[in-house]
Scaffold this active site. Structure first.
Site, PDB file in Angstrom:
ATOM      1  N   CYS A  41     -63.961  42.500 -71.385  1.00  0.00           N
ATOM      2  CA  CYS A  41     -63.869  42.511 -69.930  1.00  0.00           C
ATOM      3  C   CYS A  41     -63.870  41.068 -69.419  1.00  0.00           C
ATOM      4  O   CYS A  41     -64.757  40.282 -69.772  1.00  0.00           O
ATOM      5  CB  CYS A  41     -65.050  43.277 -69.339  1.00  0.00           C
ATOM      6  SG  CYS A  41     -65.126  43.198 -67.537  1.00  0.00           S
ATOM      7  N   ASP A  48     -64.390  46.434 -74.185  1.00  0.00           N
ATOM      8  CA  ASP A  48     -63.733  47.651 -73.713  1.00  0.00           C
ATOM      9  C   ASP A  48     -62.970  48.236 -74.888  1.00  0.00           C
ATOM     10  O   ASP A  48     -62.340  47.499 -75.659  1.00  0.00           O
ATOM     11  CB  ASP A  48     -62.753  47.344 -72.577  1.00  0.00           C
ATOM     12  CG  ASP A  48     -63.462  47.024 -71.276  1.00  0.00           C
ATOM     13  OD1 ASP A  48     -64.426  47.728 -70.943  1.00  0.00           O
ATOM     14  OD2 ASP A  48     -63.037  46.077 -70.592  1.00  0.00           O
ATOM     15  N   VAL A  63     -40.429  49.462 -84.669  1.00  0.00           N
ATOM     16  CA  VAL A  63     -41.483  48.482 -84.923  1.00  0.00           C
ATOM     17  C   VAL A  63     -42.090  48.730 -86.301  1.00  0.00           C
ATOM     18  O   VAL A  63     -42.259  49.877 -86.720  1.00  0.00           O
ATOM     19  CB  VAL A  63     -42.561  48.512 -83.816  1.00  0.00           C
ATOM     20  CG1 VAL A  63     -43.368  49.803 -83.843  1.00  0.00           C
ATOM     21  CG2 VAL A  63     -43.477  47.303 -83.901  1.00  0.00           C
ATOM     22  N   LEU A  65     -45.108  48.999 -88.681  1.00  0.00           N
ATOM     23  CA  LEU A  65     -46.433  49.488 -88.290  1.00  0.00           C
ATOM     24  C   LEU A  65     -47.573  48.514 -88.569  1.00  0.00           C
ATOM     25  O   LEU A  65     -48.506  48.418 -87.775  1.00  0.00           O
ATOM     26  CB  LEU A  65     -46.701  50.842 -88.942  1.00  0.00           C
ATOM     27  CG  LEU A  65     -45.771  51.962 -88.461  1.00  0.00           C
ATOM     28  CD1 LEU A  65     -46.058  53.249 -89.210  1.00  0.00           C
ATOM     29  CD2 LEU A  65     -45.887  52.171 -86.964  1.00  0.00           C
ATOM     30  N   HIS A  82     -57.934  45.962 -68.227  1.00  0.00           N
ATOM     31  CA  HIS A  82     -57.241  47.162 -68.708  1.00  0.00           C
ATOM     32  C   HIS A  82     -55.769  47.119 -68.304  1.00  0.00           C
ATOM     33  O   HIS A  82     -54.879  47.355 -69.124  1.00  0.00           O
ATOM     34  CB  HIS A  82     -57.866  48.423 -68.121  1.00  0.00           C
ATOM     35  CG  HIS A  82     -59.294  48.634 -68.507  1.00  0.00           C
ATOM     36  ND1 HIS A  82     -60.037  49.661 -67.973  1.00  0.00           N
ATOM     37  CD2 HIS A  82     -60.117  47.988 -69.357  1.00  0.00           C
ATOM     38  CE1 HIS A  82     -61.257  49.643 -68.477  1.00  0.00           C
ATOM     39  NE2 HIS A  82     -61.333  48.617 -69.314  1.00  0.00           N
TER      40      HIS A  82
END
Length: 131
Positions: A41, A48, A63, A65, A82
């Site tokens: 945060c 978080d 993509v 992995l 977030h």
């Protein structure tokens, strides 16, 4: 420092987020769940945690992995909100892969009695942009 920590710390999405050619001409959807996302945060420094749900219909690329895992893990020591983390991940993947469709849902664990769910959908962006 262990090798995994070094890989995560030195990960640069511009050069290390590996993409592969999509060998299939038919449309198909890829769904990936990343249940161990974490960041810090920017206000409190508390961690978080989130589960990231990525789905996309590839065009020319998919993509790799392990690279995706390292990219997601590279957020773990970053002070980022977030909203900013979700948008950055979506924008990075969308610009690299150039998929036909992409959706990212970031489901953050509740903290302080607040549960955050952030959804970014390429079709919704297009609808809103075209008004």
């Amino acid at each position: 420092m262990r090798y995994g920590e070094k890989e995560i710390q030195e990960f640069d999405p511009k050069k290390d987020l590996e993409i592969w050619p999509n060998k299939h001409n038919k449309p198909y959807k890829i769904k990936i769940t990343l249940p161990e996302f974490s960041c810090l945060c920017p206000r409190s420094g508390y961690p978080d945690y989130a589960t990231m749900h990525l789905e996309y219909i590839p065009d020319q690329y998919v993509v790799e992995l392990k690279a995706l895992k390292l990219y997601i893990n590279s957020f773990r020591n970053r002070y980022i909100s977030h909203e900013d983390s979700t948008n950055e991940i979506f924008d990075t993947l969308y610009s690299k892969l150039k998929p036909k469709y992409m959706r990212l849902v970031a489901d953050f664990n509740p903290r302080g009695n607040v549960h955050t769910l952030i959804e970014i959908d390429s079709e919704e962006i297009e609808k809103v942009s075209n008004g």
